[in-house]
Design a protein around this motif. Structure first.
Motif, PDB file in Angstrom:
ATOM      1  N   SER A  20       0.414  -1.328   0.028  1.00 44.37           N
ATOM      2  CA  SER A  20       0.102   0.027  -0.319  1.00 44.37           C
ATOM      3  C   SER A  20       0.996   1.150   0.118  1.00 44.37           C
ATOM      4  O   SER A  20       2.140   1.041   0.493  1.00 44.37           O
ATOM      5  N   SER A  23       1.368   8.029   2.041  1.00 49.19           N
ATOM      6  CA  SER A  23       1.680   8.963   1.766  1.00 49.19           C
ATOM      7  C   SER A  23       3.559   9.613   2.437  1.00 49.19           C
ATOM      8  O   SER A  23       3.592   9.063   3.893  1.00 49.19           O
ATOM      9  N   TYR A  98      -7.063  11.755  14.123  1.00 46.03           N
ATOM     10  CA  TYR A  98      -8.243  12.106  13.646  1.00 46.03           C
ATOM     11  C   TYR A  98      -9.507  11.820  14.329  1.00 46.03           C
ATOM     12  O   TYR A  98     -10.627  12.839  14.274  1.00 46.03           O
ATOM     13  N   ASP A 139     -10.060  14.593   4.815  1.00 49.24           N
ATOM     14  CA  ASP A 139     -10.131  13.378   4.013  1.00 49.24           C
ATOM     15  C   ASP A 139      -8.473  12.975   4.108  1.00 49.24           C
ATOM     16  O   ASP A 139      -8.762  11.550   4.333  1.00 49.24           O
ATOM     17  N   LYS A 140      -7.776  13.239   4.008  1.00 54.89           N
ATOM     18  CA  LYS A 140      -6.146  13.170   3.840  1.00 54.89           C
ATOM     19  C   LYS A 140      -5.482  12.316   4.763  1.00 54.89           C
ATOM     20  O   LYS A 140      -5.352  11.217   4.919  1.00 54.89           O
ATOM     21  N   ARG A 142      -8.011  10.980   6.525  1.00 55.90           N
ATOM     22  CA  ARG A 142      -8.154   9.620   7.330  1.00 55.90           C
ATOM     23  C   ARG A 142      -7.989   8.075   5.957  1.00 55.90           C
ATOM     24  O   ARG A 142      -7.293   7.909   6.513  1.00 55.90           O
ATOM     25  N   GLN A 143      -7.527   9.016   4.580  1.00 53.40           N
ATOM     26  CA  GLN A 143      -6.929   8.584   3.502  1.00 53.40           C
ATOM     27  C   GLN A 143      -5.592   7.992   3.949  1.00 53.40           C
ATOM     28  O   GLN A 143      -5.113   6.376   4.365  1.00 53.40           O
ATOM     29  N   TYR A 144      -4.591   8.069   4.878  1.00 53.27           N
ATOM     30  CA  TYR A 144      -3.554   8.505   5.695  1.00 53.27           C
ATOM     31  C   TYR A 144      -3.502   7.325   6.327  1.00 53.27           C
ATOM     32  O   TYR A 144      -2.028   6.475   6.868  1.00 53.27           O
ATOM     33  N   THR A 146      -5.658   5.200   6.329  1.00 51.04           N
ATOM     34  CA  THR A 146      -6.222   3.663   5.817  1.00 51.04           C
ATOM     35  C   THR A 146      -4.907   3.413   5.474  1.00 51.04           C
ATOM     36  O   THR A 146      -4.622   2.358   6.150  1.00 51.04           O
ATOM     37  N   ASP A 147      -3.867   4.044   4.448  1.00 49.06           N
ATOM     38  CA  ASP A 147      -2.982   3.755   4.145  1.00 49.06           C
ATOM     39  C   ASP A 147      -2.007   2.869   4.768  1.00 49.06           C
ATOM     40  O   ASP A 147      -1.139   1.999   4.865  1.00 49.06           O
TER      41      ASP A 147
END
Length: 197
Positions: A20, A23, A98, A139-140, A142-144, A146-147
């Motif tokens: 995965s 960032s 978060y 949102d960034k 949250r994605q971070y 998850t990754d």
């Protein structure tokens, strides 16, 4: 050593499996810094609110508690974001940041009704506007998270597989020792004695 670890972990991925993409540390640090700066813009707006005065106008006393909680949560969010900037690889710190942001958003959304009804509707709109400006950073983040969680799971799976392999090697019974070979007589054969007639 840090350079070789990703190559080492990548070598254990199954064919067709891709790691995965998390960032880069500088990228998420930039996002978290922007999130923190944007959240700090809420402080002067919160300072303008007078929920104690609202109570005298018939507002529930719970607004005072929500306002104090929002101010506390804003401080916790800024502290957590600062910690994440310093240690972006820590999943627990990212989650804390978060969840603090979510908690602040919930508190402010419930406080906005009081602001609109008992103080000034324009201030309520301003509060929501500033809060909404952080949605891209949220949102960034949250994605971070998850990754990062996916990467940590992959790393754990690889380490676990390697530990299982090592455990198997260490607990495998040792092969039996070969039986000692019979000694061959390498000396020259003794001549037979023939009886004399």
């Amino acid at each position: 050593m840090k350079l070789f670890l990703p190559l080492f972990l990548f070598s254990f991925l199954a064919p067709g499996q891709t790691p995965s993409c998390v960032s880069a540390e500088w990228d998420i640090s930039k996002t978290v810094s922007a999130l923190s700066a944007q959240a700090k813009r809420l402080k002067p707006i919160l300072d303008q609110l007078t929920p104690r005065d609202w109570v005298s106008k018939g507002a529930p006393a719970a607004y005072v508690t929500q306002w104090q909680g929002a101010q506390d949560e804003l401080g916790y969010l800024v502290d957590s974001a600062n910690a994440l900037e310093k240690q972006p690889e820590r999943l627990t710190v990212a989650l804390d940041t978060y969840f603090r942001l979510q908690s602040l958003e919930l508190r402010l959304n419930s406080l906005v009704d009081g602001v609109r009804n008992y103080q000034n509707p324009a201030v309520g709109d301003l509060l929501l506007g500033v809060l909404g400006e952080n949605s891209a950073n949220r949102d960034k983040l949250r994605q971070y998270i998850t990754d990062l969680a996916q990467t940590k799971e992959q790393e754990f799976k690889i380490v676990d597989q390697e530990a299982q392999r090592c455990r198997t090697v260490l607990t495998r019974p040792a092969p039996p020792k070969p039986a000692p070979a019979a000694k061959k007589n390498t000396a020259a054969p003794k001549p037979e004695l023939k009886p004399h007639d």
